[in-house]
Motif scaffolding. Structure first.
Motif, short mmCIF file in Angstrom:
data_model
loop_
_atom_site.label_atom_id
_atom_site.label_comp_id
_atom_site.label_asym_id
_atom_site.label_seq_id
_atom_site.Cartn_x
_atom_site.Cartn_y
_atom_site.Cartn_z
N UNK A 2 0.84 -1.20 0.00
CA UNK A 2 0.00 0.00 0.00
C UNK A 2 0.87 1.25 0.00
N UNK A 3 0.33 2.29 -0.55
CA UNK A 3 1.03 3.58 -0.56
C UNK A 3 0.55 4.39 0.63
N UNK A 4 1.47 4.87 1.40
CA UNK A 4 1.13 5.70 2.55
C UNK A 4 1.14 7.16 2.14
N UNK A 5 0.36 7.94 2.83
CA UNK A 5 0.25 9.35 2.52
C UNK A 5 1.62 10.03 2.49
N UNK A 6 2.51 9.66 3.38
CA UNK A 6 3.82 10.30 3.44
C UNK A 6 4.70 9.91 2.25
N UNK A 7 4.34 8.86 1.51
CA UNK A 7 5.10 8.43 0.34
C UNK A 7 4.71 9.18 -0.92
N UNK A 8 3.63 9.94 -0.87
CA UNK A 8 3.15 10.65 -2.04
C UNK A 8 3.85 12.00 -2.17
N UNK A 9 4.05 12.47 -3.39
CA UNK A 9 4.63 13.81 -3.54
C UNK A 9 3.62 14.86 -3.09
N UNK A 10 4.07 16.01 -2.62
CA UNK A 10 3.14 17.05 -2.16
C UNK A 10 2.36 17.63 -3.34
N UNK A 11 1.14 18.08 -3.07
CA UNK A 11 0.36 18.79 -4.09
C UNK A 11 0.93 20.19 -4.24
N UNK A 12 1.19 20.58 -5.45
CA UNK A 12 1.76 21.90 -5.71
C UNK A 12 0.69 22.80 -6.33
N UNK A 13 0.62 24.03 -5.84
CA UNK A 13 -0.33 25.01 -6.33
C UNK A 13 0.45 26.17 -6.93
N UNK A 14 -0.06 26.79 -8.01
CA UNK A 14 0.67 27.89 -8.63
C UNK A 14 0.78 29.12 -7.72
N UNK A 15 -0.16 29.28 -6.80
CA UNK A 15 -0.14 30.39 -5.86
C UNK A 15 -0.12 29.82 -4.45
N UNK A 16 0.46 30.54 -3.48
CA UNK A 16 0.46 30.04 -2.10
C UNK A 16 -0.96 29.89 -1.56
N UNK A 17 -1.16 28.91 -0.72
CA UNK A 17 -2.46 28.70 -0.08
C UNK A 17 -2.59 29.66 1.09
N UNK A 18 -3.83 30.15 1.31
CA UNK A 18 -4.13 31.05 2.41
C UNK A 18 -5.19 30.39 3.29
#
Length: 66
Positions: A2-18
């Motif tokens: 199984x793939x664990x959440x910590x093994x996944x690459x982070x989601x990248x957004x074009x603008x910073x999240x607020x």
């Protein structure tokens, strides 16, 4: 295996999240959000129905769009 959440690459957004707080969701495409004391109307990409859930007062993350 199984793939664990910590093994996944982070989601990248074009603008910073607020960080904000949901004030209301008038329909399934729009949310009114409090961002640093200012009420902002935001597009909500989740197009499914949420039913009778009251989201007011819940934290959320938003990004600016151009």
């Amino acid at each position: 295996m199984t793939t664990h959440e910590c093994d996944r690459p982070p989601l990248l957004f074009p603008e910073p999240l607020r960080e904000g707080v949901i004030l209301a969701r008038p329909n399934r495409f729009i949310m009114d959000v409090d961002l640093d004391g200012q009420q902002v109307r935001c597009h909500c990409p989740a197009v499914s129905r949420i039913g009778g859930l009251d989201l007011a007062g819940r934290p959320c993350l938003v990004s600016d769009s151009h």
